[in-house]
Design a protein around this motif. Structure first.
Motif, PDB file in Angstrom:
ATOM      1  N   LYS B 311      32.305  15.968 -54.784  1.00 18.93           N
ATOM      2  CA  LYS B 311      30.969  16.510 -54.557  1.00 18.93           C
ATOM      3  C   LYS B 311      30.149  15.436 -53.856  1.00 18.93           C
ATOM      4  CE  LYS B 311      27.879  18.690 -57.941  1.00 18.93           C
ATOM      5  NZ  LYS B 311      27.841  19.958 -57.346  1.00 18.93           N
ATOM      6  N   LEU B 312      29.482  15.843 -52.803  1.00 24.47           N
ATOM      7  CA  LEU B 312      28.598  14.929 -52.074  1.00 24.47           C
ATOM      8  C   LEU B 312      27.160  15.313 -52.382  1.00 24.47           C
ATOM      9  CD1 LEU B 312      27.905  12.817 -49.815  1.00 24.47           C
ATOM     10  CD2 LEU B 312      28.203  14.689 -48.160  1.00 24.47           C
ATOM     11  N   VAL B 313      26.382  14.360 -52.866  1.00 23.62           N
ATOM     12  CA  VAL B 313      24.958  14.614 -53.108  1.00 23.62           C
ATOM     13  C   VAL B 313      24.153  13.787 -52.116  1.00 23.62           C
ATOM     14  CG1 VAL B 313      23.087  14.587 -54.796  1.00 23.62           C
ATOM     15  CG2 VAL B 313      25.446  14.912 -55.564  1.00 23.62           C
ATOM     16  N   LEU B 314      23.320  14.468 -51.349  1.00 24.46           N
ATOM     17  CA  LEU B 314      22.494  13.779 -50.352  1.00 24.46           C
ATOM     18  C   LEU B 314      21.127  13.464 -50.942  1.00 24.46           C
ATOM     19  CD1 LEU B 314      23.310  15.966 -47.206  1.00 24.46           C
ATOM     20  CD2 LEU B 314      24.404  13.819 -47.935  1.00 24.46           C
ATOM     21  N   TYR B 315      20.592  12.299 -50.584  1.00 20.58           N
ATOM     22  CA  TYR B 315      19.235  11.928 -51.028  1.00 20.58           C
ATOM     23  C   TYR B 315      18.645  10.957 -50.027  1.00 20.58           C
ATOM     24  CZ  TYR B 315      20.619   7.298 -53.034  1.00 20.58           C
ATOM     25  OH  TYR B 315      21.047   6.025 -53.225  1.00 20.58           O
ATOM     26  N   HIS B 316      17.477  10.387 -50.367  1.00 23.40           N
ATOM     27  CA  HIS B 316      16.783   9.420 -49.498  1.00 23.40           C
ATOM     28  C   HIS B 316      16.447  10.058 -48.158  1.00 23.40           C
ATOM     29  CE1 HIS B 316      16.094   5.642 -47.222  1.00 23.40           C
ATOM     30  NE2 HIS B 316      15.776   5.145 -48.398  1.00 23.40           N
ATOM     31  N   PHE B 317      15.690  11.157 -48.262  1.00 17.44           N
ATOM     32  CA  PHE B 317      15.314  11.903 -47.058  1.00 17.44           C
ATOM     33  C   PHE B 317      14.019  11.356 -46.467  1.00 17.44           C
ATOM     34  CE2 PHE B 317      17.217  15.076 -50.058  1.00 17.44           C
ATOM     35  CZ  PHE B 317      18.459  15.112 -49.449  1.00 17.44           C
ATOM     36  N   SER B 318      13.954  11.373 -45.157  1.00 16.99           N
ATOM     37  CA  SER B 318      12.692  11.041 -44.492  1.00 16.99           C
ATOM     38  C   SER B 318      11.577  11.887 -45.101  1.00 16.99           C
ATOM     39  CB  SER B 318      12.822  11.352 -43.009  1.00 16.99           C
ATOM     40  OG  SER B 318      11.534  11.443 -42.424  1.00 16.99           O
ATOM     41  N   GLN B 319      10.397  11.279 -45.223  1.00 18.68           N
ATOM     42  CA  GLN B 319       9.276  12.002 -45.838  1.00 18.68           C
ATOM     43  C   GLN B 319       8.838  13.198 -44.989  1.00 18.68           C
ATOM     44  OE1 GLN B 319       8.087  11.697 -48.818  1.00 18.68           O
ATOM     45  NE2 GLN B 319       8.602   9.636 -49.538  1.00 18.68           N
ATOM     46  N   ARG B 320       9.362  13.295 -43.784  1.00 12.50           N
ATOM     47  CA  ARG B 320       9.025  14.482 -42.973  1.00 12.50           C
ATOM     48  C   ARG B 320       9.630  15.764 -43.572  1.00 12.50           C
ATOM     49  NH1 ARG B 320      11.954  14.064 -37.278  1.00 12.50           N
ATOM     50  NH2 ARG B 320      11.009  11.999 -37.374  1.00 12.50           N
ATOM     51  N   TYR B 321      10.681  15.577 -44.380  1.00 18.12           N
ATOM     52  CA  TYR B 321      11.325  16.758 -44.971  1.00 18.12           C
ATOM     53  C   TYR B 321      10.680  17.087 -46.308  1.00 18.12           C
ATOM     54  CZ  TYR B 321      14.814  15.953 -41.407  1.00 18.12           C
ATOM     55  OH  TYR B 321      15.432  15.766 -40.195  1.00 18.12           O
ATOM     56  N   LYS B 322       9.968  18.166 -46.346  1.00 18.87           N
ATOM     57  CA  LYS B 322       9.363  18.589 -47.609  1.00 18.87           C
ATOM     58  C   LYS B 322      10.452  19.164 -48.520  1.00 18.87           C
ATOM     59  CE  LYS B 322       4.706  19.427 -46.046  1.00 18.87           C
ATOM     60  NZ  LYS B 322       4.853  19.973 -44.653  1.00 18.87           N
ATOM     61  N   PRO B 323      10.196  19.126 -49.829  1.00 17.83           N
ATOM     62  CA  PRO B 323      11.148  19.793 -50.719  1.00 17.83           C
ATOM     63  C   PRO B 323      11.192  21.289 -50.390  1.00 17.83           C
ATOM     64  CG  PRO B 323       9.488  18.543 -51.956  1.00 17.83           C
ATOM     65  CD  PRO B 323       9.047  18.555 -50.537  1.00 17.83           C
ATOM     66  N   CYS B 324      12.354  21.888 -50.606  1.00 19.27           N
ATOM     67  CA  CYS B 324      12.545  23.318 -50.337  1.00 19.27           C
ATOM     68  C   CYS B 324      11.363  24.153 -50.805  1.00 19.27           C
ATOM     69  CB  CYS B 324      13.789  23.819 -51.071  1.00 19.27           C
ATOM     70  SG  CYS B 324      15.280  23.645 -50.124  1.00 19.27           S
ATOM     71  N   ALA B 325      10.934  23.903 -52.043  1.00 17.86           N
ATOM     72  CA  ALA B 325       9.921  24.753 -52.659  1.00 17.86           C
ATOM     73  C   ALA B 325       8.586  24.675 -51.917  1.00 17.86           C
ATOM     74  CB  ALA B 325       9.737  24.358 -54.119  1.00 17.86           C
ATOM     75  N   LEU B 326       8.351  23.583 -51.202  1.00 18.24           N
ATOM     76  CA  LEU B 326       7.062  23.418 -50.522  1.00 18.24           C
ATOM     77  C   LEU B 326       7.143  23.747 -49.032  1.00 18.24           C
ATOM     78  CD1 LEU B 326       5.676  20.105 -52.100  1.00 18.24           C
ATOM     79  CD2 LEU B 326       5.152  22.480 -52.704  1.00 18.24           C
ATOM     80  N   GLN B 327       8.334  24.075 -48.568  1.00 14.17           N
ATOM     81  CA  GLN B 327       8.458  24.366 -47.145  1.00 14.17           C
ATOM     82  C   GLN B 327       7.796  25.693 -46.828  1.00 14.17           C
ATOM     83  OE1 GLN B 327      12.468  21.996 -45.732  1.00 14.17           O
ATOM     84  NE2 GLN B 327      12.529  24.211 -45.901  1.00 14.17           N
ATOM     85  N   LYS B 328       7.189  25.734 -45.662  1.00  8.74           N
ATOM     86  CA  LYS B 328       6.591  26.985 -45.189  1.00  8.74           C
ATOM     87  C   LYS B 328       7.451  27.510 -44.046  1.00  8.74           C
ATOM     88  CE  LYS B 328       2.314  26.579 -47.250  1.00  8.74           C
ATOM     89  NZ  LYS B 328       1.867  25.191 -47.316  1.00  8.74           N
ATOM     90  N   GLU B 329       7.435  28.825 -43.936  1.00  7.20           N
ATOM     91  CA  GLU B 329       8.191  29.434 -42.847  1.00  7.20           C
ATOM     92  C   GLU B 329       7.751  28.820 -41.524  1.00  7.20           C
ATOM     93  OE1 GLU B 329       8.325  33.774 -43.579  1.00  7.20           O
ATOM     94  OE2 GLU B 329       9.021  33.840 -41.485  1.00  7.20           O
ATOM     95  N   ASP B 332       8.822  22.754 -38.892  1.00  6.84           N
ATOM     96  CA  ASP B 332       9.752  22.130 -37.954  1.00  6.84           C
ATOM     97  C   ASP B 332      10.933  21.495 -38.678  1.00  6.84           C
ATOM     98  OD1 ASP B 332       8.615  22.808 -35.644  1.00  6.84           O
ATOM     99  OD2 ASP B 332       7.604  20.902 -35.283  1.00  6.84           O
ATOM    100  N   ASP B 333      10.616  20.761 -39.741  1.00  8.91           N
ATOM    101  CA  ASP B 333      11.656  19.964 -40.380  1.00  8.91           C
ATOM    102  C   ASP B 333      12.145  20.675 -41.625  1.00  8.91           C
ATOM    103  OD1 ASP B 333      11.544  17.700 -38.576  1.00  8.91           O
ATOM    104  OD2 ASP B 333       9.509  17.479 -39.336  1.00  8.91           O
ATOM    105  N   ASP B 334      13.335  21.196 -41.544  1.00 11.56           N
ATOM    106  CA  ASP B 334      13.876  22.018 -42.626  1.00 11.56           C
ATOM    107  C   ASP B 334      14.943  21.198 -43.357  1.00 11.56           C
ATOM    108  OD1 ASP B 334      14.974  23.849 -44.297  1.00 11.56           O
ATOM    109  OD2 ASP B 334      15.426  25.342 -42.737  1.00 11.56           O
ATOM    110  N   ILE B 335      14.683  20.906 -44.604  1.00 10.31           N
ATOM    111  CA  ILE B 335      15.604  20.086 -45.382  1.00 10.31           C
ATOM    112  C   ILE B 335      16.980  20.767 -45.490  1.00 10.31           C
ATOM    113  CG2 ILE B 335      14.763  21.058 -47.585  1.00 10.31           C
ATOM    114  CD1 ILE B 335      15.762  17.407 -47.156  1.00 10.31           C
ATOM    115  N   LEU B 336      16.997  22.101 -45.432  1.00  9.10           N
ATOM    116  CA  LEU B 336      18.282  22.808 -45.529  1.00  9.10           C
ATOM    117  C   LEU B 336      19.179  22.529 -44.329  1.00  9.10           C
ATOM    118  CD1 LEU B 336      17.091  26.161 -47.087  1.00  9.10           C
ATOM    119  CD2 LEU B 336      18.421  24.349 -48.187  1.00  9.10           C
ATOM    120  N   LEU B 337      18.556  22.124 -43.230  1.00  5.49           N
ATOM    121  CA  LEU B 337      19.356  21.742 -42.062  1.00  5.49           C
ATOM    122  C   LEU B 337      20.285  20.581 -42.419  1.00  5.49           C
ATOM    123  CD1 LEU B 337      19.940  21.742 -38.960  1.00  5.49           C
ATOM    124  CD2 LEU B 337      18.053  20.117 -38.726  1.00  5.49           C
TER     125      LEU B 337
END
Ligand SMILES: [Zn+2]
Ligand SMILES: [Zn+2]
Ligand SMILES: [Zn+2]
Ligand SMILES: [Zn+2]
Lengths: 368, 368
Positions: B311-329, B332-337
Motif C-alpha cells: 500500500k502506498l500512502v501519499l502525503y506532504h502535499f503542496s498547500q495549493r491542494y486543498k483537502p478533498c472535503a474543502l475542494q470546490k467544483e 484548479d488544483d485537484d488533490i485527486l489528480l
C-alpha cells in the motif's frame, strides 16, 4: 491614521484549539507590528484579516516558549509571502527582545537551513537581575552566540536601560517613539510602549487668506502662539487660526508578569489609551498566579489604575478558560469572572475593561 | 496487537488552516511514536483522538522547519500532560534524527527555560554527503554543541551507517526492529522502517494433551519442525500441532525526498505493508519538484514498485491542494489528480494508493 490591535492568541502556557499562544498585532496604515509569537501564530495570521507580509517589526516580551516558539516559522512564512523586489533590496525586519533571542533565531534558522528573502536584525534588550528569580536568569554561556551570522542576519543593537527614564529606548520614527520597560516574571520580561507623536495644530491657511494675510513671517508668529495685527487694525489671536493639536495615542503591551519593576512602567504607560495586561488566573488563585510569575485581574487593574490608563485589555488566560462563545452553562471556569473581577477593582475609576479573545480587533481612534 | 497510523499534518512547507505541517503517529497498544513534528503538531494532537502523554519516541526525518518547528513546544506540552510518578523516575523519551537535532533542542529548550518532567535523549544519525547538494550540508561548527546538557537531557547515541545493510540500526525491542535509511533532499533526509517481529507459531498444547503427550523434550522437537512418534505408534507431524506463524507487519515512512540513496531503502522497505511517501507536486511539475528535492506521485509510485510495497500512502502535499472535503467544483488544483497519477503508474501491480489527509487514521491489520 487608522490604528488597530488584533489578538491572534490569548492563551497561556501552550496553544490549544480554542486559544492560540500569545501573539498580537498593532496595525497602522498597512504596516503590522507583531508582539510575541507563540507556536501557531502563522496559522492564526492566515485565519485573520492580516497579511504576514505586512509585518515589519517584531517585539518579544520574554523568552518563554508560549511567546516565542512560533517565530522561526513565522519568519519563513513572511518570507514566502513577500515578493522579491528586483530593483531594490528589501528592508530589514527588526526584531526586539531579551538577550538570548539572537542566538535562538540564529540556531533555529541555521540548523533548519531556513533562507529568508529579506535581512533581519535582532536588537537585544539587556535583562537585569531584578526581573526574575535567580533561576530564571540565563547564563552568559547560554546566550552568547558563537559562529557566523545567519546569511540574512544583520548585526542588531544591544539596548541598555536608560537610567534617567528607567526605560529602554528602542527606536523612533516619523510617527512613533517605542520604548520598553522591565517586568518581573519567572524569566526576565518586558513591556512595550508605543507612543504616537502629538500632531501639532495646523494653521488654517484658508481662513488667513480670507482675512487678507498672505504667507510670510507673520504665519510663523501665529504658529508660535503669538498675536498679529492685520492691516485693517484687527488683532488676530493665534488660537483663532490654529487648529487644535491632536495628542498622540499611546498603546502599552505588557508581557507576562506578576509585578512591574522600577519607575519605567508607570512613567512609560502614564495615561495610556490602551493597556494590555495579562490575567492568567482569577483573583482566588493569586498565590498560584504569583508563584508562576503571573497576574490576576485585580493585579492587572492595580497597574491600570497606577498608570491612569483609559482602557485595560486582559489577555493570556489559562487554557482552562474557554472563549465566551464556547462556554457551556454551568462550566466551572467562566472567563467573564475575570472581567468582573477587574471591573470590581476599577469601580468608579472610569477605566474600561475588555477581555481579549483570539481574532478580536480593537480600533484605536484618534483622540479627537 | 492493534496498530494504526494517524496523520496529524499533510501539508508541505508550512502549516495552514487546512493542512498541518508534517507529523504522523504510529500507535501500538497505547504507545505512540511520532514521526516529524512541524509547527502546530501539539494543537493537531489535541484535535485528534491521540494523547500527547502517550508519545514515547520521536523520529525526525530531516531538519527542515516544516518537520521540526513544533518539537520544542510538543515536548513541553507532553510534559505538562504527564503525571509525575512519585515512586519511580519517568522513562527517557528517545528522539532520533539527523546530526544537529541535539543542538537544536538544547538551545531552544534551554533559552526558553523549558523544564520537562521526564528525561530525553537525542540519538543522532550521521548524515552523509550523498544525501543532499553541498549547500544543504551543515558545517561541523553549526551542529557542534558547546556547553552543558539541558537539565533533563541524557546523552544520546551517535548512530552510524551500517555498511553491510546500508541502514542505520536505531533500536530493537520485544516487538519491533526500527531502522533508518538515506534519502536525497535539499538537506540530508531519512526514512524509517518499523518492522514487527514475526510471531512464531505456538504449539497447540491442548491438542497435544488430548493426544496423550505431556510437556517434555518431544515438545521441543515438534517446535523445531521434527516429527514425533506417540506411544500408540501414531506419527505426529510438527505441522499438525503448530499454529501458523504470523509474519510481522512492516511500516515504512519516508521523509522529504526526490530520490532514495544506496541500497538501504529498497532493502529496508522490501514488501512493506505500508509505504508512506511524499508527493508534493503533480507529475506535470516534476522538474520543479526535483529542483526543490521533492517527489511527484509517479516518482512515489516507482519507489513503491521497487519495494514491492502493498500500500502506498501519499502525503506532504503542496498547500495549493486543498483537502478533498474543502475542494470546490472547478478548483484548479485537484488533490485527486495526485491519487490518479500514482494509480496510473501502478496499474496492474496491485499496489493500493491512499491519499493522506489531516486526521486520517489507517488501521494496520495483522497479516492473518
Ligand atoms: Zn506566557
Ligand atoms: Zn511566561
Ligand atoms: Zn517538508
Ligand atoms: Zn524538506
Amino acid at each position: 491614521m487608522t490604528m488597530d490591535l488584533t489578538f491572534l492568541g490569548t492563551g497561556s502556557a501552550y496553544p490549544s484549539p480554542h486559544r492560540g499562544a500569545s501573539a498580537l498585532v498593532l496595525r497602522t496604515e498597512g504596516e503590522c507590528w507583531l508582539f510575541d509569537c507563540g507556536e501557531g501564530t502563522q496559522t492564526q495570521l492566515m485565519k485573520s484579516q492580516l497579511r504576514a507580509s505586512r509585518i515589519t517589526k517584531v517585539f518579544i516580551s520574554h523568552l518563554h516558549g508560549d511567546h516565542l516558539f512560533g517565530l522561526p516559522g513565522l519568519l519563513c512564512t513572511v518570507s514566502l509571502q513577500t515578493n522579491p523586489n528586483p530593483t531594490q533590496a528589501l528592508p530589514c525586519l527588526d526584531i526586539y527582545g531579551p538577550t538570548g533571542l539572537r542566538k535562538y533565531l540564529r540556531v533555529t534558522l541555521g540548523l533548519t537551513g531556513s533562507q529568508l528573502i529579506f535581512p533581519y536584525a535582532v536588537h537585544e534588550l539587556e535583562t537585569l537581575p531584578d526581573q526574575s528569580p535567580p533561576e530564571g536568569q540565563l547564563s552568559f554561556e547560554m546566550t552568547s552566540e558563537s559562529g557566523a551570522l545567519h546569511p540574512q542576519e544583520q548585526l542588531g543593537r544591544r539596548v541598555s536601560l536608560d537610567v534617567s527614564t528607567d526605560c529602554y529606548m528602542l527606536f523612533q520614527d516619523k510617527r512613533f517613539v517605542v520604548k520598553a520597560f522591565r517586568l518581573f516574571h519567572r524569566v526576565p520580561s518586558f513591556g512595550f510602549c508605543v507612543q504616537e507623536h502629538d500632531r501639532p495644530g495646523r494653521l488654517n491657511t484658508e481662513l488667513l487668506k480670507e482675512l487678507g494675510l498672505n504667507p510670510g513671517p507673520q504665519y510663523g508668529r501665529l504658529k508660535a502662539g503669538e498675536t498679529v495685527t492685520l492691516e485693517n487694525g484687527r488683532v488676530l489671536l493665534s488660537g483663532e487660526v490654529m487648529e487644535e493639536a491632536i495628542p498622540g495615542r499611546k498603546i502599552c503591551i505588557l508581557g507576562d508578569c506578576s509585578a512591574i519593576v522600577g519607575d519605567g512602567p508607570l512613567k512609560a504607560c502614564h495615561r495610556a489609551d490602551i493597556l494590555v495586561h495579562e490575567a492568567t488566573l482569577a483573583d482566588e488563585q493569586q498565590e498560584k498566579a504569583v508563584e508562576h510569575g503571573h497576574s490576576t485581574p485585580k493585579m492587572a487593574a492595580a497597574v491600570a489604575l497606577a498608570c491612569v490608563a483609559q482602557k485595560l485589555v486582559l489577555y493570556h488566560f489559562s487554557q482552562r478558560y474557554k472563549p465566551c462563545a464556547l462556554q457551556k452553562e454551568g462550566d466551572d471556569d467562566d472567563i467573564l469572572l475575570l472581567k468582573r473581577q477587574a471591573e470590581d477593582a476599577l469601580q468608579g475609576s472610569g477605566v474600561d475593561v475588555t477581555l481579549a479573545e483570539d481574532f478580536l480587533t480593537l480600533a484605536i481612534p484618534l483622540k479627537r
